[in-house]
Design an enzyme around this catalytic site. Structure first.
Site, mmCIF file in Angstrom:
data_model
loop_
_atom_site.group_PDB
_atom_site.id
_atom_site.type_symbol
_atom_site.label_atom_id
_atom_site.label_comp_id
_atom_site.label_asym_id
_atom_site.label_seq_id
_atom_site.Cartn_x
_atom_site.Cartn_y
_atom_site.Cartn_z
ATOM 1 N N THR A 16 30.315 36.876 149.048
ATOM 2 C CA THR A 16 31.068 36.278 149.855
ATOM 3 C C THR A 16 32.723 37.102 149.437
ATOM 4 O O THR A 16 33.453 37.052 150.593
ATOM 5 C CB THR A 16 31.550 34.700 150.400
ATOM 6 O OG1 THR A 16 30.550 34.725 150.641
ATOM 7 C CG2 THR A 16 32.735 34.080 150.620
ATOM 8 N N TYR A 29 32.981 35.506 158.465
ATOM 9 C CA TYR A 29 32.583 36.330 157.980
ATOM 10 C C TYR A 29 31.529 37.637 157.467
ATOM 11 O O TYR A 29 30.815 36.940 157.621
ATOM 12 C CB TYR A 29 33.859 36.253 156.948
ATOM 13 C CG TYR A 29 33.007 35.593 155.362
ATOM 14 C CD1 TYR A 29 32.543 34.179 156.015
ATOM 15 C CD2 TYR A 29 31.959 36.242 155.173
ATOM 16 C CE1 TYR A 29 31.806 33.329 154.831
ATOM 17 C CE2 TYR A 29 31.463 35.483 153.758
ATOM 18 C CZ TYR A 29 31.221 33.934 153.910
ATOM 19 O OH TYR A 29 30.352 33.690 152.662
ATOM 20 N N THR A 95 26.700 34.379 145.908
ATOM 21 C CA THR A 95 26.720 33.135 144.985
ATOM 22 C C THR A 95 25.250 32.580 145.511
ATOM 23 O O THR A 95 24.937 31.754 144.803
ATOM 24 C CB THR A 95 28.007 31.618 145.425
ATOM 25 O OG1 THR A 95 27.626 31.219 146.932
ATOM 26 C CG2 THR A 95 29.851 32.045 145.105
ATOM 27 N N ASP A 96 24.600 33.234 146.754
ATOM 28 C CA ASP A 96 23.315 31.932 146.672
ATOM 29 C C ASP A 96 22.305 32.613 146.230
ATOM 30 O O ASP A 96 21.848 31.063 145.655
ATOM 31 C CB ASP A 96 23.540 32.745 148.440
ATOM 32 C CG ASP A 96 24.066 32.186 149.818
ATOM 33 O OD1 ASP A 96 25.163 31.620 149.581
ATOM 34 O OD2 ASP A 96 23.693 32.532 150.756
ATOM 35 N N LYS A 168 23.695 26.606 142.467
ATOM 36 C CA LYS A 168 24.417 26.578 143.170
ATOM 37 C C LYS A 168 24.428 24.736 143.857
ATOM 38 O O LYS A 168 22.891 24.735 144.465
ATOM 39 C CB LYS A 168 24.635 27.406 144.482
ATOM 40 C CG LYS A 168 25.230 27.457 145.206
ATOM 41 C CD LYS A 168 25.426 28.515 146.083
ATOM 42 C CE LYS A 168 26.454 28.615 147.465
ATOM 43 N NZ LYS A 168 26.430 29.431 148.355
ATOM 44 N N GLU A 285 2.162 13.146 135.665
ATOM 45 C CA GLU A 285 1.486 11.698 136.561
ATOM 46 C C GLU A 285 0.736 12.797 137.187
ATOM 47 O O GLU A 285 -0.015 12.210 137.677
ATOM 48 C CB GLU A 285 2.839 12.123 138.144
ATOM 49 C CG GLU A 285 3.670 11.254 137.784
ATOM 50 C CD GLU A 285 4.662 11.014 139.037
ATOM 51 O OE1 GLU A 285 3.854 9.944 140.165
ATOM 52 O OE2 GLU A 285 6.028 11.403 139.135
#
Ligand code: SIN
Length: 330
Positions: A16, A29, A95-96, A168, A285
């Site tokens: 981005t 975009y 950023t993803d 993120k 567990e």
């Protein structure tokens, strides 16, 4: 004067931060349209901080990140790290999946030089785009002597994160990156980069010989779940499965049974949690010793997948060896 400035190498991949407006909607975009060189040139005052050389390694949104781009980045980082003319390296990235690339590069890159990843939440054409400020801050961090020896760092929004913990957390917020277990490693202030502690010990595995990582899938646990996703991954021939489990890395009884059967078939199974913070520990567990599972500790599911891929690529597949790696800081 320019000759005395530090030299930063920029490896651009898109994201981005390199996005440009698209007419399909008011906020639409396309990621990765602007070159890394143009992004650097657009930041006022950067030329007084450092000299930059820019390489366009890819021009993609990071949802399309691949092993091939990871290896291309790692090979360039290795070469630049060995070049006495380079003082630090910036990686421009969406950023993803930045947290996954940061961990991969940190696990395979054996250098003391700063390697800083940077992106943005708003495209370059947005009113008040955050890319230029983030780029300026990332360059500042990459020129800071205290940034050496910390593996790959992620810098956005005045904050410096380590590769193992950063994630993120928001689809849109500028402060999307957080380190939920240990907190950020530093901050960018008006007086420069500040680190909160000395560099921690970390483990570097080196770049695997094969330029493709072994297939590892993630199974996302939820209420009302059956074993179909596990069966699909086993049928696809994965070498490892990461459980993004509920709570302490748990899942419905048929899912746990299918994962235990996968271990018996030679697949490495790592239990992580979809909870977003906290460690998954052994034998709380679930009887990991009996079922042959690995507990992911503080690695979130996406990062656990990357670490397991790197381990398998280096021939580390036995339960004790894999567990030791998950117990160690990266
Ligand atoms: C991407 O990850 O390439 C798109 C989203 C972003 O960079 O913020």
């Amino acid at each position: 004067m320019a000759d005395t400035l530090p030299c930063l190498a920029v490896l651009a991949t898109g994201g981005t931060i390199a996005g440009a407006a698209d007419p399909r909607s008011q906020a639409g975009y396309d990621a990765g349209r602007i070159s890394g060189a143009s992004l650097i040139a657009a930041v006022p005052g950067l030329d007084r901080l450092a000299r930059f050389s820019t390489e366009q390694v890819a021009a993609i949104g990071s949802q399309d990140m691949t092993d091939a781009v990871w290896f291309a980045l790692a090979v360039r980082i290795r070469a630049l790290a060995a070049d006495p003319a380079t003082d630090g390296i910036l990686v421009i990235h969406g950023t993803d999946t930045m947290e996954e690339t940061a961990l991969f590069l940190s696990l395979v890159s054996d250098t003391e030089k700063p390697v800083v990843m940077v992106g943005a939440m708003r495209p370059s054409t947005a009113v008040s785009a955050d890319g230029p400020a983030n780029l300026g801050e990332a360059a500042l961090v990459a020129t800071a002597p205290q940034a050496r020896g910390r593996g790959v760092l992620v810098v956005l929004n005045d904050t410096i994160h380590g590769a193992a913990d950063v994630t993120k957390t928001s689809t849109t917020a500028l402060e999307t990156f957080r380190s939920p277990n240990f907190g950020p490693v530093g901050a960018v202030t008006p007086n420069g980069a500040v680190f909160f502690a000395p560099p921690a010990a970390r483990t570097v595995y080196g770049l695997p010989a094969q330029a493709a990582l072994p297939p590892v899938g993630i199974v996302f646990a939820h209420a009302g779940m059956d074993a179909a996703p596990v069966a699909a991954l086993v049928a696809a021939g994965v070498r490892g499965i990461v459980l993004a489990g509920v709570g302490d890395g748990n899942a419905a009884t048929p899912v746990i049974a299918a994962l235990a059967a996968a271990v018996k078939a030679g697949i490495v199974v790592v239990r992580a949690s979809r909870a977003g913070a906290g460690a998954v520990m052994r034998n709380i567990e679930i009887d990991d010793d009996r079922l042959g599972f690995i507990a992911a500790g503080y690695y979130n599911p996406a990062k656990a997948r990357v670490l397991l891929q790197v381990l398998l690529a280096h021939g580390i597949a036995d339960a004790a060896g894999v567990q030791r790696a998950f117990d160690r800081p990266a």
